[in-house]
Design an enzyme around this catalytic site. Sequence first.
Site, short mmCIF file in Angstrom:
data_model
loop_
_atom_site.label_atom_id
_atom_site.label_comp_id
_atom_site.label_asym_id
_atom_site.label_seq_id
_atom_site.Cartn_x
_atom_site.Cartn_y
_atom_site.Cartn_z
CD GLU A 48 44.76 55.21 82.39
OE1 GLU A 48 45.07 54.32 81.58
OE2 GLU A 48 44.89 56.41 81.91
CE LYS B 254 48.79 65.91 70.38
NZ LYS B 254 48.65 65.28 71.96
NE ARG C 191 42.01 50.94 79.52
CZ ARG C 191 42.35 51.53 78.33
NH1 ARG C 191 43.46 51.92 77.98
NH2 ARG C 191 41.62 51.26 77.23
C1 LIG Z 1 42.94 55.32 79.10
C2 LIG Z 1 43.31 56.53 79.05
N1 LIG Z 1 43.92 57.33 79.47
C3 LIG Z 1 44.22 58.75 79.48
C4 LIG Z 1 43.47 59.24 78.20
C5 LIG Z 1 43.59 60.95 78.23
N2 LIG Z 1 44.27 61.00 76.84
C6 LIG Z 1 43.53 61.44 75.72
S1 LIG Z 1 44.43 61.71 74.40
C7 LIG Z 1 45.99 61.34 75.42
C8 LIG Z 1 47.11 61.46 74.62
C9 LIG Z 1 47.33 60.53 73.42
O1 LIG Z 1 48.65 60.55 72.81
P1 LIG Z 1 48.69 59.98 71.72
O2 LIG Z 1 48.35 58.68 71.40
O3 LIG Z 1 50.15 60.23 71.19
O4 LIG Z 1 47.82 60.85 70.55
P2 LIG Z 1 48.10 62.40 69.95
O5 LIG Z 1 47.12 63.13 70.98
O6 LIG Z 1 49.37 62.62 70.18
O7 LIG Z 1 47.61 62.43 68.53
C10 LIG Z 1 45.50 60.97 76.58
C11 LIG Z 1 46.55 60.56 77.73
C12 LIG Z 1 42.68 58.51 77.64
N3 LIG Z 1 41.94 58.90 76.52
N4 LIG Z 1 42.53 57.00 77.91
MG LIG Z 2 51.12 61.37 70.25
#
Ligand SMILES: Cc1ncc(C[n+]2csc(CCOP(=O)(O)OP(=O)(O)O)c2C)c(N)n1
Ligand SMILES: [Mg+2]
Length: 660
Positions: free
Chosen positions: A375, A289, A403
């Site tokens: 969640e 990242k 959700r």
């Molecule tokens: C149901 C839900 N909960 C929380 C979020 C907030 N959120 C957005 S991106 C993220 C982290 C995602 O991590 P990853 O899938 O590893 O993607 P990366 O950002 O590392 O590319 C979160 C928790 C969300 N988008 N959807």
């Molecule tokens: Mg990630």
Amino acid sequence: MGILESIRGPKDLDRLASHELTDLAEEIRQFLIRNVAQTGGHLGPNLGVVELTLAIHRIFDSPRDSIVFDTGHQSYVHKLLTGRQDFSTLRQQGGLSGYPSRSESEHDIVESSHASSSLSWADGISKARKLTGQGDRYVVVVVGDGALTGGMAWEALNNIAADKDRRVVIVVNDNGRSYAPTVGGLADYLASLRPAIDAVRTAPAYEGALEFWKKRLQEGGPVGRFAYKSLHAAKKGVKDWWAPQGMFEDLGLKYLGPVDGHDEKALEHALATAKNFAGPVIVHAITEKGRGYAPARADEADQFHAVGVIDPDTGQPVSAGGAASWTSVFADEIAAIADERPDVVGITGAMLIPVGLHKFAARHPERVFDVGIAEQHAVTSAAGMAFGGLHPVVAVYSTFLNRAYDQLLMDVALHKAGVTIVLDRAGVTGPDGASHHGQWDMALVQSVPGLHLAAPRDATRLREELREAVAISDAPSVVRFSKGTVGPETEAVERLADGVDILRRLGSSGPGQPGRDVLLVAVGAMSDLALDVAERLDRQGISSTVVDPRWVLPVPKSVISLAAEHRIVVCLEDGVRAGGVGSRIRQEMRAEGVDTALNEVGLPAEFLDHGTRSEVLARVGLTGQQITHDIVAQVLGTKVPFARPLPGKSAPRTGSLPQL
Ligand SMILES: Cc1ncc(C[n+]2csc(CCOP(=O)(O)OP(=O)(O)O)c2C)c(N)n1
Ligand SMILES: [Mg+2]
Ligand SMILES: CC(=O)[C@@H](O)[C@H](O)COP(=O)(O)O
């Protein structure tokens, strides 16, 4: 002119030589840093998928093949490669969405930013492709390691693995983080692979050797028997040594990787190999990242997961933080409560800092739990904790509570569990668009039996109502507040016995007469707007009372009594009108025989495109001018009879307002 400007669509990538792809990747990184620094956005995640997105678009044929991004915040590179290179309006009203958008491009499929849903989309799309005779079209999913901690992803994997001839390529974008390092058994599992294996499984030699021995095996005879024994031994050895292949293959999925997610050539090889499997396959890409941008890489908190406007050279925010945010007020108060109440525990869905549990965690690390992007699990796990004698505080963004509605209803409320749910980003949020506005929480929770809902109007009431919430031990309590900075402190002129705050009384309806023309019920952050409307009405000779119920559910009795003493009730809420607080007040008024006219003023049951919070509120008519206009038109337009009396009250008054 650089290479990037020459890319009008994915097909233009095919003619690029390897060194040009390297140059293009660098151009894209510089473009992202320069542009996202100006507008704000998900800089870190997109810097991590430059080579990955290039390789996917070179190996697969979008939009004939479907490319699905989980959460969608990492689709900027995809946008650049599919004809959208003006990022000057990113996440602005009328401009480029920060997520895939079907209205922007035929290459975009999933617009929701809610994580962990991409594999279910892939399962559905690939089933449709198979049933409509298009089984040769691929579905390629880009899913993060964080998104894989969501239960929905595993429900989908279970179904995808059950059918071997659907062309689903699952690219795990494994950068080891959600915001912070990803937690849980799966994360540990994926992490255990990163240093050990360097893409040997996709090296041409490995595949060649595998094919050679498989052919000898088919020939039979002593060589074939030897081949069988050596292949079986090799596979067992690899299986023991190479856990994910075992885990995923035990699920019925072919596993490829891990592959260096920044080595475009290795990625293309792995994806081409996956394409040849013509069945469900996982490509495990290891990425970083914030790759290529030192300030992001150095950011321990979240590696620039989502940034505001920053100085591209230093990564520092351009505008110094102003007034306190709702989140920071919550963060301080919950940490103070945690010091006093050892039974209070915190739960976050992979968003410790964004939801404000970090100070609590710093002081009491053993009492704050990051459950991953889960969640539903968070809420039911909280019910379990309450059963065990704790008081859990589940902190999530409002939109993500959608959700976990069933868990709130059937695990928390049904069992009268003392669980507090804190909803940040409630109401219109703004730049993240339709799937991020917290516009459904009040409509959802108002149907939950026994639930207590608070909507603080300012920092003092947030502290107060949070403490009142964690004191409720036999029912769910919900505290919801907006995104961004906290509004001005508004002291009440009177607090009624049931906790309702009278904020203003303006004008009067006549000597000795109770109440006034308009009762303005302000839900949470709408109190500023309600006071503005009261002032505007006063200038037009229309009297009003402004109240903040503080706890909007159950509906306080004094709100119903006050309604009976006014000619019109106007409930202002930053949530959908349908099934919102206003409609609940209407039900309670009717049950008490109070038939005062009531206007629910809130959000439409529509998906609202991105913009700033104030732009979106103005777009839906939530402004002082518009609300005042509507009230004046209604009051002047009709002789609005005063309400029938509450049982035992004086007879209603009738009459018309003074002609203005
Ligand atoms: C149901 C839900 N909960 C929380 C979020 C907030 N959120 C957005 S991106 C993220 C982290 C995602 O991590 P990853 O899938 O590893 O993607 P990366 O950002 O590392 O590319 C979160 C928790 C969300 N988008 N959807
Ligand atoms: Mg990630
Ligand atoms: C993609 C996602 O869900 C989050 O990153 C979200 O964009 C953060 O929103 P805030 O910027 O309001 O914290």
